[in-house]
Every structure is written in C-alpha cells, then in structure tokens.
Design a protein around this motif. Sequence first.
Motif, short mmCIF file in Angstrom:
data_model
loop_
_atom_site.label_atom_id
_atom_site.label_comp_id
_atom_site.label_asym_id
_atom_site.label_seq_id
_atom_site.Cartn_x
_atom_site.Cartn_y
_atom_site.Cartn_z
N SER A 7 0.80 -1.22 0.00
CA SER A 7 0.00 0.00 0.00
C SER A 7 0.84 1.28 0.00
N ILE A 8 2.11 1.20 -0.32
CA ILE A 8 2.96 2.39 -0.34
C ILE A 8 2.58 3.27 -1.53
N ILE A 9 2.50 4.59 -1.30
CA ILE A 9 2.12 5.48 -2.39
C ILE A 9 3.25 6.44 -2.78
N GLN A 10 4.25 6.61 -1.93
CA GLN A 10 5.36 7.50 -2.24
C GLN A 10 6.68 6.86 -1.86
N ILE A 11 7.65 6.99 -2.76
CA ILE A 11 9.03 6.61 -2.47
C ILE A 11 9.90 7.80 -2.85
N HIS A 12 10.57 8.37 -1.86
CA HIS A 12 11.50 9.49 -2.06
C HIS A 12 12.87 9.06 -1.56
N LEU A 13 13.76 8.74 -2.48
CA LEU A 13 15.11 8.33 -2.12
C LEU A 13 16.14 9.18 -2.84
N SER A 14 15.80 10.43 -3.12
CA SER A 14 16.67 11.32 -3.87
C SER A 14 17.92 11.70 -3.10
N ASN A 15 18.95 12.04 -3.86
CA ASN A 15 20.21 12.55 -3.33
C ASN A 15 20.88 11.62 -2.33
N ASN A 16 21.05 10.39 -2.77
CA ASN A 16 21.76 9.39 -1.99
C ASN A 16 22.86 8.79 -2.86
N HIS A 17 23.28 7.59 -2.56
CA HIS A 17 24.34 6.92 -3.31
C HIS A 17 23.85 5.56 -3.80
N ILE A 18 22.58 5.50 -4.16
CA ILE A 18 21.97 4.25 -4.61
C ILE A 18 22.39 3.99 -6.05
N GLY A 19 22.86 2.79 -6.32
CA GLY A 19 23.30 2.42 -7.66
C GLY A 19 22.51 1.25 -8.21
N GLY A 20 22.99 0.72 -9.30
CA GLY A 20 22.34 -0.42 -9.94
C GLY A 20 21.13 0.00 -10.75
N PRO A 21 20.43 -0.97 -11.31
CA PRO A 21 19.27 -0.67 -12.15
C PRO A 21 18.01 -0.43 -11.33
N ILE A 22 17.01 0.16 -12.00
CA ILE A 22 15.68 0.29 -11.40
C ILE A 22 15.03 -1.08 -11.45
N PRO A 23 14.47 -1.56 -10.36
CA PRO A 23 13.82 -2.88 -10.39
C PRO A 23 12.69 -2.91 -11.42
N PHE A 24 12.52 -4.06 -12.06
CA PHE A 24 11.46 -4.21 -13.05
C PHE A 24 10.08 -4.12 -12.39
N THR A 25 9.98 -4.63 -11.17
CA THR A 25 8.71 -4.63 -10.46
C THR A 25 8.76 -3.63 -9.31
N LEU A 26 7.85 -2.67 -9.34
CA LEU A 26 7.71 -1.69 -8.28
C LEU A 26 6.28 -1.77 -7.74
N PRO A 27 6.03 -1.29 -6.52
CA PRO A 27 4.67 -1.35 -5.97
C PRO A 27 3.66 -0.65 -6.89
N TRP A 28 2.64 -1.36 -7.29
CA TRP A 28 1.65 -0.82 -8.24
C TRP A 28 0.84 0.33 -7.66
N THR A 29 0.93 0.54 -6.33
CA THR A 29 0.17 1.59 -5.66
C THR A 29 0.88 2.95 -5.70
N LEU A 30 2.10 3.01 -6.25
CA LEU A 30 2.88 4.24 -6.23
C LEU A 30 2.19 5.38 -6.97
N ILE A 31 2.18 6.54 -6.31
CA ILE A 31 1.72 7.79 -6.93
C ILE A 31 2.92 8.68 -7.22
N THR A 32 3.93 8.63 -6.35
CA THR A 32 5.14 9.43 -6.51
C THR A 32 6.36 8.54 -6.36
N LEU A 33 7.28 8.64 -7.33
CA LEU A 33 8.56 7.94 -7.26
C LEU A 33 9.66 8.94 -7.58
N SER A 34 10.54 9.18 -6.61
CA SER A 34 11.64 10.11 -6.79
C SER A 34 12.95 9.42 -6.43
N LEU A 35 13.78 9.21 -7.45
CA LEU A 35 15.08 8.58 -7.27
C LEU A 35 16.20 9.47 -7.81
#
Length: 133
Positions: free
Chosen positions: A15-43
């Motif tokens: 039931s997550i609707i927002q993911i904000h993980l901006s301005n970090n040191h996260i690498g690798g690819p974007i996962p193919f499957t993300l929560p379908w409930t997302l309204i906001t995704l910020s990477l």
Amino acid sequence: MNLGGVLGSNLNFPSIIQIHLSNNHIGGPIPFTLPWTLITLSLSGNRINGSIPDGFSLLTQLSSLDLSSNNLSGQLPSSVGILSTLAILHLQNNQLSGKLDVLQNLPLQDLNMENNLFSGPIPPKLLTIPNFR
C-alpha cells in the motif's frame, strides 16, 4: 541520508504510495517490479544505471516520476506512454536517447528532458506542456 547499495527486486509494499530516495548513493538498475500503488517515485541524484524498465506500465496511478541526475541510458520504453495519470516527469541529466514520441499523449504539466541524447523533432503536443524544458 547517504543511503547506498541497490534497490532490490523485493520492494513489495502492498500500500505504499510515495518513495522518495533522492540525493543518496543508490546504484544499480531500477527494479522491473515496483509497488503498483505508487503515486510518486523520486530517485533523482543517485547512481542508478541501466535503462528505464518496461514494468512502469503497471504503475497505473503514478502522477510524479523523477529519475533525474542518474546514469540512465537507452530509449524511453513504450510502457511510459500509457501512464495516463502522469503529470510530472523529470528525466534531465542522464544519457537517455531516442525519440520523444512516446510521451506525446500523456497529461503532462511539468516535463524536463534537458541534458540527454534525444534526437529527432519535438512532437508539437509536448510544446504545449506548461512547464517544458
């Protein structure tokens, strides 16, 4: 927060609707499957690489997507073009290429595509977006 590592494929939050993980040191690819409930995704402002996955077509409620200032490459998948609720799309400062035609039927109000490798003409409909860069 200086978060590092990669985004795993088990981001299964029902039931997550927002993911904000901006301005970090996260690498690798974007996962193919993300929560379908997302309204906001910020990477934005990470070290994410690879291409934008086709799995975005499952994010039918997504209204804001910010993947700017990463190391993304390749063309925009056609799945982005069916995100009928997408109002904000920020993809600036990557190495994305190809044509922008896939975006022309989206209800975008804010589109930033600066500093990429896109080619070809800008579809006239994109020029009517209120905040287009």
